[in-house]
Design a protein around this motif. Sequence first.
Motif, PDB file in Angstrom:
ATOM      1  N   PRO A  47      36.559   8.680 -16.237  1.00 17.25           N
ATOM      2  CA  PRO A  47      35.500   7.681 -16.359  1.00 17.25           C
ATOM      3  C   PRO A  47      34.522   8.193 -17.419  1.00 17.25           C
ATOM      4  O   PRO A  47      34.126   9.354 -17.402  1.00 17.25           O
ATOM      5  CB  PRO A  47      34.857   7.683 -14.963  1.00 17.25           C
ATOM      6  CG  PRO A  47      35.103   9.063 -14.455  1.00 17.25           C
ATOM      7  CD  PRO A  47      36.400   9.529 -15.069  1.00 17.25           C
ATOM      8  N   PHE A  48      34.179   7.383 -18.385  1.00 19.06           N
ATOM      9  CA  PHE A  48      33.252   7.859 -19.410  1.00 19.06           C
ATOM     10  C   PHE A  48      32.330   6.739 -19.871  1.00 19.06           C
ATOM     11  O   PHE A  48      32.679   5.569 -19.826  1.00 19.06           O
ATOM     12  CB  PHE A  48      34.007   8.441 -20.617  1.00 19.06           C
ATOM     13  CG  PHE A  48      34.979   7.500 -21.273  1.00 19.06           C
ATOM     14  CD1 PHE A  48      34.550   6.515 -22.147  1.00 19.06           C
ATOM     15  CD2 PHE A  48      36.339   7.598 -21.017  1.00 19.06           C
ATOM     16  CE1 PHE A  48      35.442   5.644 -22.751  1.00 19.06           C
ATOM     17  CE2 PHE A  48      37.244   6.737 -21.620  1.00 19.06           C
ATOM     18  CZ  PHE A  48      36.793   5.753 -22.488  1.00 19.06           C
ATOM     19  N   ALA A  49      31.137   7.135 -20.304  1.00 13.08           N
ATOM     20  CA  ALA A  49      30.210   6.227 -20.976  1.00 13.08           C
ATOM     21  C   ALA A  49      30.479   6.294 -22.478  1.00 13.08           C
ATOM     22  O   ALA A  49      30.428   5.290 -23.172  1.00 13.08           O
ATOM     23  CB  ALA A  49      28.764   6.600 -20.671  1.00 13.08           C
ATOM     24  N   SER A  50      30.765   7.510 -22.961  1.00 15.11           N
ATOM     25  CA  SER A  50      31.137   7.678 -24.361  1.00 15.11           C
ATOM     26  C   SER A  50      31.855   9.008 -24.518  1.00 15.11           C
ATOM     27  O   SER A  50      31.795   9.871 -23.654  1.00 15.11           O
ATOM     28  CB  SER A  50      29.906   7.628 -25.267  1.00 15.11           C
ATOM     29  OG  SER A  50      29.095   8.762 -25.088  1.00 15.11           O
ATOM     30  N   GLY A  51      32.513   9.149 -25.648  1.00 15.32           N
ATOM     31  CA  GLY A  51      33.201  10.382 -25.975  1.00 15.32           C
ATOM     32  C   GLY A  51      33.699  10.306 -27.393  1.00 15.32           C
ATOM     33  O   GLY A  51      33.664   9.244 -28.020  1.00 15.32           O
TER      34      GLY A  51
END
Length: 192
Positions: A47-51
């Motif tokens: 799960p990510f918001a950004s990368g």
Amino acid sequence: MSPVPLPWPERKEDVCVLYLRLPTEFLEERGAEHVHALALELAVELPFASGYVDFILCSSLLHEVGALELIRSRYPGVHLTSSGATMYVGTRVEGVHWMNFLGQPVLGELGGMSGLRERLALPGITLQEMSGERVLITLGERPEVGEVEADPRLAPYRVLARVLEPCLYRRKSMFGRPVPEELLRWDRRFLE
């Protein structure tokens, strides 16, 4: 039940971070498509918001200004970062990179996948929809370090920077001191 107070209220924007580094030789030996596939395989499970995935020059925070002198004039595509993960980004985006992973809430703030498709329909920019309201934006076939400030291969980076600008993370301090102006300018190099 009342919420438990944070032990460090000034760090309420901190996030969990997965920080992986590969040597440049890995890219050279296996190719950009292998790095792309590996990053995507890892991101599918997270799960990510950004990368992001990019060429990075790692330096201790105390030496970032000196490291900037090594790359400023010749390699505008290189991302300069500390030798550890940045924990203070929150749900913002830490710059523009070869591979840009966006999730919520950033993707929603940018108009979702349809908003991005409309604004990023240019050669050299690929959008790949991912499950869970997430997207991967890839700029070119491989990471670009650039040769000079006007390198045309970096044009997609400039376009994406303008789209992401409202969501970009801005450094606030370094060890409780103001961030040197030259580092703030470097962080915004694709916007100027």
